[in-house]
Write a protein that holds these residues in place. Structure first.
Motif, short mmCIF file in Angstrom:
data_model
loop_
_atom_site.label_atom_id
_atom_site.label_comp_id
_atom_site.label_asym_id
_atom_site.label_seq_id
_atom_site.Cartn_x
_atom_site.Cartn_y
_atom_site.Cartn_z
N LEU A 1 27.83 21.45 8.64
CA LEU A 1 27.61 22.51 7.66
C LEU A 1 28.60 23.63 7.94
CD1 LEU A 1 23.71 22.59 7.89
CD2 LEU A 1 25.04 21.68 5.98
N SER A 2 29.40 24.01 6.93
CA SER A 2 30.43 25.00 7.16
C SER A 2 30.68 25.81 5.89
CB SER A 2 31.74 24.32 7.62
OG SER A 2 32.26 23.51 6.58
N GLY A 3 31.60 26.75 5.97
CA GLY A 3 31.97 27.54 4.81
C GLY A 3 31.72 29.02 5.00
N LYS A 4 32.25 29.82 4.08
CA LYS A 4 32.17 31.28 4.17
C LYS A 4 31.18 31.86 3.16
CE LYS A 4 35.54 31.76 7.23
NZ LYS A 4 35.33 32.37 8.57
N GLY A 5 30.26 31.05 2.66
CA GLY A 5 29.28 31.53 1.70
C GLY A 5 27.88 31.49 2.27
N THR A 6 26.90 31.57 1.36
CA THR A 6 25.49 31.59 1.74
C THR A 6 24.78 30.35 1.21
OG1 THR A 6 25.43 34.01 1.71
CG2 THR A 6 23.32 32.87 1.54
N LEU A 7 23.98 29.74 2.07
CA LEU A 7 23.18 28.57 1.69
C LEU A 7 21.72 28.84 2.04
CD1 LEU A 7 22.76 25.70 0.69
CD2 LEU A 7 23.44 24.87 2.97
N ASN A 8 20.88 28.88 1.02
CA ASN A 8 19.44 29.04 1.21
C ASN A 8 18.75 27.69 1.09
OD1 ASN A 8 19.65 31.94 1.31
ND2 ASN A 8 19.88 31.93 -0.91
N ILE A 9 17.99 27.33 2.11
CA ILE A 9 17.25 26.07 2.14
C ILE A 9 15.77 26.41 2.07
CG2 ILE A 9 16.71 24.04 3.52
CD1 ILE A 9 19.54 23.97 2.52
N ILE A 10 15.07 25.95 1.02
CA ILE A 10 13.67 26.30 0.82
C ILE A 10 12.84 25.03 0.64
CG2 ILE A 10 12.03 27.57 -0.62
CD1 ILE A 10 14.38 29.34 -1.51
N ALA A 11 11.88 24.80 1.54
CA ALA A 11 11.00 23.63 1.45
C ALA A 11 9.58 24.12 1.24
CB ALA A 11 11.10 22.80 2.72
N THR A 12 9.05 23.92 0.03
CA THR A 12 7.68 24.35 -0.28
C THR A 12 6.69 23.20 -0.31
OG1 THR A 12 8.06 24.15 -2.66
CG2 THR A 12 8.57 26.28 -1.65
N GLY A 13 7.17 21.98 -0.39
CA GLY A 13 6.28 20.83 -0.49
C GLY A 13 5.65 20.44 0.83
N ASP A 14 4.47 19.83 0.77
CA ASP A 14 3.79 19.36 1.97
C ASP A 14 4.62 18.27 2.64
OD1 ASP A 14 1.79 21.06 1.25
OD2 ASP A 14 0.38 19.50 0.62
N GLY A 15 4.78 18.39 3.96
CA GLY A 15 5.54 17.41 4.72
C GLY A 15 7.03 17.53 4.57
N CYS A 16 7.51 18.59 3.92
CA CYS A 16 8.95 18.73 3.66
C CYS A 16 9.62 19.60 4.73
CB CYS A 16 9.18 19.37 2.29
SG CYS A 16 8.61 18.39 0.90
N ARG A 17 10.68 19.08 5.31
CA ARG A 17 11.47 19.83 6.28
C ARG A 17 12.61 20.55 5.57
NH1 ARG A 17 9.85 14.96 8.45
NH2 ARG A 17 9.01 15.00 10.57
N GLY A 18 13.30 21.38 6.33
CA GLY A 18 14.47 22.04 5.78
C GLY A 18 15.68 21.13 5.82
N ILE A 19 16.18 20.85 7.02
CA ILE A 19 17.33 19.96 7.22
C ILE A 19 16.93 18.91 8.24
CG2 ILE A 19 19.74 19.81 7.97
CD1 ILE A 19 20.03 22.77 7.19
N LYS A 20 17.22 17.66 7.95
CA LYS A 20 16.85 16.55 8.85
C LYS A 20 17.98 15.54 8.90
CE LYS A 20 13.87 13.97 11.25
NZ LYS A 20 14.82 12.94 11.72
#
Length: 525
Positions: A143-162
């Motif tokens: 994961l790289s770059g000069k911007g912004t990345l928002n990771i949102i997991a609202t579901g049951d059993g859901c991870r952010g990054i795996k």
């Protein structure tokens, strides 16, 4: 004419720089795909869901994702490397990973310079076919770059990054938030024993335990006569037959006595492998037995079965569900630079191998468990066995940067838990807060504290009140504020300003302590 040629050439060069094999623009319930490279690349579209299969092995496939969709997804299968650039993308998946990378080689996700991108997952019901994370990767992920990345997991059993392998983070601003419930809770397990299903085992699978084994207080009692060393006339001791232990596998006639009881080589017992590490005669249960709760699909922030490396950038992780760890790297975590802020219900930072802090500013807070928890193989119970001098990897190594590790739940949880494996402090600023086991948390030794370090036992912490460290001239060395109160903390404090022979004072609301550092590791009560 020359100006026209110049601007034309510049435009052409710009076009080449931003040319992609595939450009995907999400637009609500639909998607537009511009495919420059078609040979060996198949693209299928279903509404705003895109599936791509690339057979390239030597060529690095490049994609650019733009636009917005409330029900979109990218599922990408690649034989070779892939680079995915996020260029102002807002993508929500109603089921399964919005960015699902079935990569056989490294996948790089680049956040476009100055862009804001948000990926959201709302459900992970079909976890077998739709990977239960906002970003899921089969192989190494960069994961790289000069911007912004928002990771949102609202579901049951859901991870952010795996990922199934390694994760590397460079430069970008990464914000990970999970808020769903776990899919369930696993009962306590006994991984190494046959017949154990996680609760009460089927003892009939053990030698000597028949299907009709009489239960005693809910525990089956076997026919001890069929065990080696237990004859039918075995002398009973309190209703329990005492065998000739010399006949048991692993019990020699010269078995060393421990409290009058011989301790065997557990490698010969069912469920105990030949390489079972013995700690004070206690076997390695194979990782199956634990006093902690185990959850099915816990909503972790960043999780890797390999190693996680953070080199630069700003990383923020928030979890809010029981058992949801912040950052978990099974094979270790390396913090080389940047800023990392983790607030989790479970361990904020966790690994089954060494965690290294080499220059990152890290704040790790847990509400119900250890702030930082390292579980290297063979670490637990290490001080109690004949092999207490065995060569074991350090649990934590600190060489630089700032490490604030705070557990607000109190004893026995710690700010920094090493499970009795070595803690090496070579530099950096450290301030931990926690209860510890009987107010004795994981600490370095005089050999592993290459930089003077102090354990403050009984430190009184008041929420949002400053804690300050001064030298003997009254010069402020460091000051922090903790977002919770703890009446008695066992806090590990280290700073490059500490010198052996120096006198220092720690002050907070309701607490003041002056101490002299007499050796590399000093305990202050």
């Amino acid at each position: 004419m020359q100006k026209i040629l110049f601007w034309g050439l510049l435009f052409f060069m710009g076009s080449v720089c931003y040319a992609q094999d595939i450009t995907i623009r999400y637009d609500g319930a639909t998607v537009k795909v511009k495919q420059k490279t078609k040979d060996s690349v198949n693209v299928n579209i279903d509404g705003a869901k895109v599936s791509i299969e690339s057979l390239y092995k030597s060529h690095q496939l490049t994609l650019r994702l733009k636009g917005k969709s409330d029900d979109g997804q990218l599922v990408l299968s690649t034989a070779g490397k892939v680079k995915v650039t996020l260029d102002g993308l807002t993508l929500t998946s109603q089921e399964g990973a919005p960015l699902c990378l079935k990569n056989k080689k490294k996948a790089e996700v680049v956040v476009g310079k100055g862009t804001k991108n948000t990926l959201t997952i709302t459900a992970c019901n079909d976890t077998a076919n739709h990977k239960a994370a906002v970003i899921w990767a089969k192989d190494n992920l960069l994961l790289s770059g000069k911007g912004t990345l928002n990771i949102i997991a609202t579901g049951d059993g859901c991870r952010g990054i795996k990922t199934k392998k390694n994760i590397t983070i460079n430069d970008l601003t990464l914000n990970v938030t999970t808020s769903g419930d776990n899919l369930g809770e696993k009962p306590f397990g006994f991984g190494g024993f046959p017949g154990f299903d996680g609760e009460m085992p089927d003892f009939s699978n053990f030698p000597g335990f028949g299907n009709d084994s009489t239960m005693r207080g809910g525990f089956p009692m076997p026919d001890f006569g069929i065990f080696p060393g237990f004859g039918n006339d075995s002398t009973m001791r309190g209703g329990f037959p005492m065998p000739d232990f010399g006949n048991f596998p692993g019990f020699g006639n010269d078995s060393t006595m421990r409290g009058g009881f011989p301790m065997p080589d557990f490698g010969n017992f069912p469920g105990f492998g030949n390489d079972s590490t013995q700690q004070g005669g206690f076997p390695d249960f194979g990782g199956g037995f634990s006093g902690k709760h185990k959850y099915v699909a816990s909503t972790k922030g960043i999780a890797s079965k390999g190693k996680i490396t953070i080199n630069s950038g700003n990383v923020t992780v928030r979890t809010s569900t029981a058992g949801a760890e912040g950052i978990e790297g099974k094979e270790g975590i390396i913090f080389n630079g940047g800023k990392v802020d983790v607030f989790a219900t479970d361990d904020a930072i966790n690994a089954n191998a060494t965690i290294e802090f080499n220059g990152t500013h890290v704040t790790a807070i847990s509400t119900t468990n250890d702030a930082i928890d390292s579980n290297p193989k063979g670490g637990f119970f290490m001080p109690f066995g004949n092999n207490s001098n065995q060569d074991i990897d350090p649990a934590v190594i600190v060489t630089g940067g700032t490490l604030y590790a705070w557990s607000q739940v109190g004893s026995p949880e710690e700010g920094l838990d090493c499970d009795f494996a070595p803690l090496v402090i070579e530099g950096g600023t450290i301030f931990t807060v926690g209860g510890g086991m009987g107010e004795m948390p994981s600490v370095p030794t005089n050999e592993t504290a290459k930089q003077p370090t102090v354990l403050l036992i009984g430190l009184n912490i008041a929420k949002d009140e400053p804690i300050s460290v001064f030298d003997d001239n009254g010069k402020l060395i460091d000051t922090i504020t903790i977002p919770f109160s703890m009446r008695r903390s066992a806090s590990l404090v280290g700073t490059p300003a500490f010198k052996i022979g120096g006198t220092y004072t720690v002050k907070t609301k309701g607490y003041e302590k002056t101490f002299t550092i007499k050796e590399p590791f000093t305990t202050v009560r």
